[in-house]
Design an enzyme around this catalytic site. Structure first.
Site, mmCIF file in Angstrom:
data_model
loop_
_atom_site.group_PDB
_atom_site.id
_atom_site.type_symbol
_atom_site.label_atom_id
_atom_site.label_comp_id
_atom_site.label_asym_id
_atom_site.label_seq_id
_atom_site.Cartn_x
_atom_site.Cartn_y
_atom_site.Cartn_z
ATOM 1 N N LEU A 94 10.238 -20.896 -5.045
ATOM 2 C CA LEU A 94 9.314 -19.937 -4.416
ATOM 3 C C LEU A 94 7.969 -19.968 -5.136
ATOM 4 O O LEU A 94 7.907 -19.886 -6.360
ATOM 5 C CB LEU A 94 9.897 -18.522 -4.502
ATOM 6 C CG LEU A 94 8.987 -17.391 -4.018
ATOM 7 C CD1 LEU A 94 8.947 -17.309 -2.504
ATOM 8 C CD2 LEU A 94 9.437 -16.049 -4.580
ATOM 9 N N ASP B 289 0.825 -1.208 0.000
ATOM 10 C CA ASP B 289 0.000 0.000 0.000
ATOM 11 C C ASP B 289 0.860 1.258 0.000
ATOM 12 O O ASP B 289 1.986 1.253 0.479
ATOM 13 C CB ASP B 289 -0.923 -0.042 1.237
ATOM 14 C CG ASP B 289 -2.088 0.907 1.108
ATOM 15 O OD1 ASP B 289 -2.388 1.348 -0.024
ATOM 16 O OD2 ASP B 289 -2.711 1.218 2.142
ATOM 17 N N GLY B 290 0.286 2.324 -0.545
ATOM 18 C CA GLY B 290 0.916 3.636 -0.459
ATOM 19 C C GLY B 290 1.539 4.142 -1.753
ATOM 20 O O GLY B 290 2.250 5.159 -1.733
ATOM 21 N N HIS C 26 2.493 3.727 -8.937
ATOM 22 C CA HIS C 26 2.314 2.311 -9.287
ATOM 23 C C HIS C 26 3.513 1.802 -10.093
ATOM 24 O O HIS C 26 3.967 0.681 -9.914
ATOM 25 C CB HIS C 26 1.023 2.115 -10.085
ATOM 26 C CG HIS C 26 -0.214 2.442 -9.294
ATOM 27 N ND1 HIS C 26 -0.427 1.963 -8.033
ATOM 28 C CD2 HIS C 26 -1.294 3.226 -9.579
ATOM 29 C CE1 HIS C 26 -1.587 2.428 -7.572
ATOM 30 N NE2 HIS C 26 -2.120 3.207 -8.486
ATOM 31 N N TRP D 111 -11.950 -1.558 -7.992
ATOM 32 C CA TRP D 111 -12.690 -1.138 -9.210
ATOM 33 C C TRP D 111 -13.339 0.223 -9.007
ATOM 34 O O TRP D 111 -13.779 0.855 -9.967
ATOM 35 C CB TRP D 111 -13.772 -2.167 -9.570
ATOM 36 C CG TRP D 111 -13.233 -3.507 -9.943
ATOM 37 C CD1 TRP D 111 -13.227 -4.615 -9.166
ATOM 38 C CD2 TRP D 111 -12.615 -3.888 -11.191
ATOM 39 N NE1 TRP D 111 -12.638 -5.669 -9.844
ATOM 40 C CE2 TRP D 111 -12.264 -5.252 -11.083
ATOM 41 C CE3 TRP D 111 -12.325 -3.215 -12.381
ATOM 42 C CZ2 TRP D 111 -11.635 -5.948 -12.112
ATOM 43 C CZ3 TRP D 111 -11.702 -3.912 -13.406
ATOM 44 C CH2 TRP D 111 -11.366 -5.260 -13.267
#
Ligand code: IPE
Ligand code: IPE
Ligand code: MG
Length: 230
Positions: A121, A10-11, A27, A59
């Site tokens: 992973l 987040d952020g 982003h 959305w």
């Protein structure tokens, strides 16, 4: 070392706004952190890394921002595919992809179908993911199968994370103290770590700090403090 680490990334928007940049650039830089943290998690021997990339509630955002996120996602799938494969990373999607553009779905499915010879992973990417949606999806499937007496084990096996252990550590960046509809079932006993850093600024050091903090925690799972061995 935790086996499964989940992150609420987040952020991005605030990171950009703080620099008087458009949100979408947040982003873009956020993707660089994604690549960095995948590499570090793999290096540290973490078995499962779950990243919350797009929620069922996202959305509600402006069309332009959503479109840009799709563009970044498409780029990531096209460019990182071989790197992921060569590093022994297997991709799984948590969420309902049916609302995504067909072209992106095709790219994602292609990456998911590539299974490295030795999986180091497991990378879970939560896309159009919401924990409540996931549970309803699971209940519907159980209902169709005629399961009338579900156990915890059965419910877990119908979730997107089927077959995987629950997260040991949940990290959230940007200082928000909430879960935002992420893995509600799976985080029943996860250790939570929150940092004020915005996701694009989250470094390898920050990730290691979260793990160190996790290692200091005493996990009791409802029991009592384990006795010291004399
Ligand atoms: C997280 O950053 C990325 C996504 C939800 C896609 P945000 O876009 O939520 O950034 P803030 O929280 O507005 O700063
Ligand atoms: C959670 O972040 C979702 C992702 C990181 C993908 P949000 O920014 O959407 O959550 P809220 O709105 O702050 O709860
Ligand atoms: Mg946010």
């Amino acid at each position: 070392m935790p086996s499964h680490v989940a992150i609420i990334m987040d952020g991005n928007g605030r990171w950009a706004e703080q620099k008087s940049l458009p949100r979408i650039l947040g982003h873009k830089y956020g993707v660089e952190t994604v690549k960095r943290i995948i590499r570090v998690a793999n290096k540290l021997g973490i078995k499962i890394l779950t990243l919350y990339a797009f929620s069922t509630e996202n959305w509600k955002r402006p069309y332009n921002e959503i479109n840009y996120l799709f563009l970044l996602l498409s780029h990531f799938m096209k460019k990182e595919i071989y790197e992921l494969h060569n590093s022994g990373i297997r991709l799984r999607i948590l969420g309902d992809l049916s609302k995504f553009p067909v072209s992106i779905r095709r790219e994602i499915n292609k990456v998911c179908s590539i299974i490295p010879k030795k999986v180091k992973l497991e990378l879970n990417m939560a896309l159009n993911y919401g924990s409540r949606q996931e549970l309803i999806h699971a209940f519907k499937k159980m209902f169709k199968r005629g399961i009338k007496n579900p156990t915890e084990k059965i419910v877990s096996s119908f979730l997107y994370t089927s077959g995987q252990p629950d997260p040991d550590l949940l990290i959230r960046t940007s200082g928000e103290f909430r879960i935002s509809n992420f893995l509600l079932w799976q985080i029943a006993y996860s250790e939570i770590y929150i940092t004020r850093k915005f996701w694009p600024d989250f470094t390898e050091q920050d990730f290691k700090k979260a793990i160190l903090e996790y290692q200091k925690r005493e996990r009791r799972f409802g029991g009592l403090k384990p006795k010291k061995i004399k």
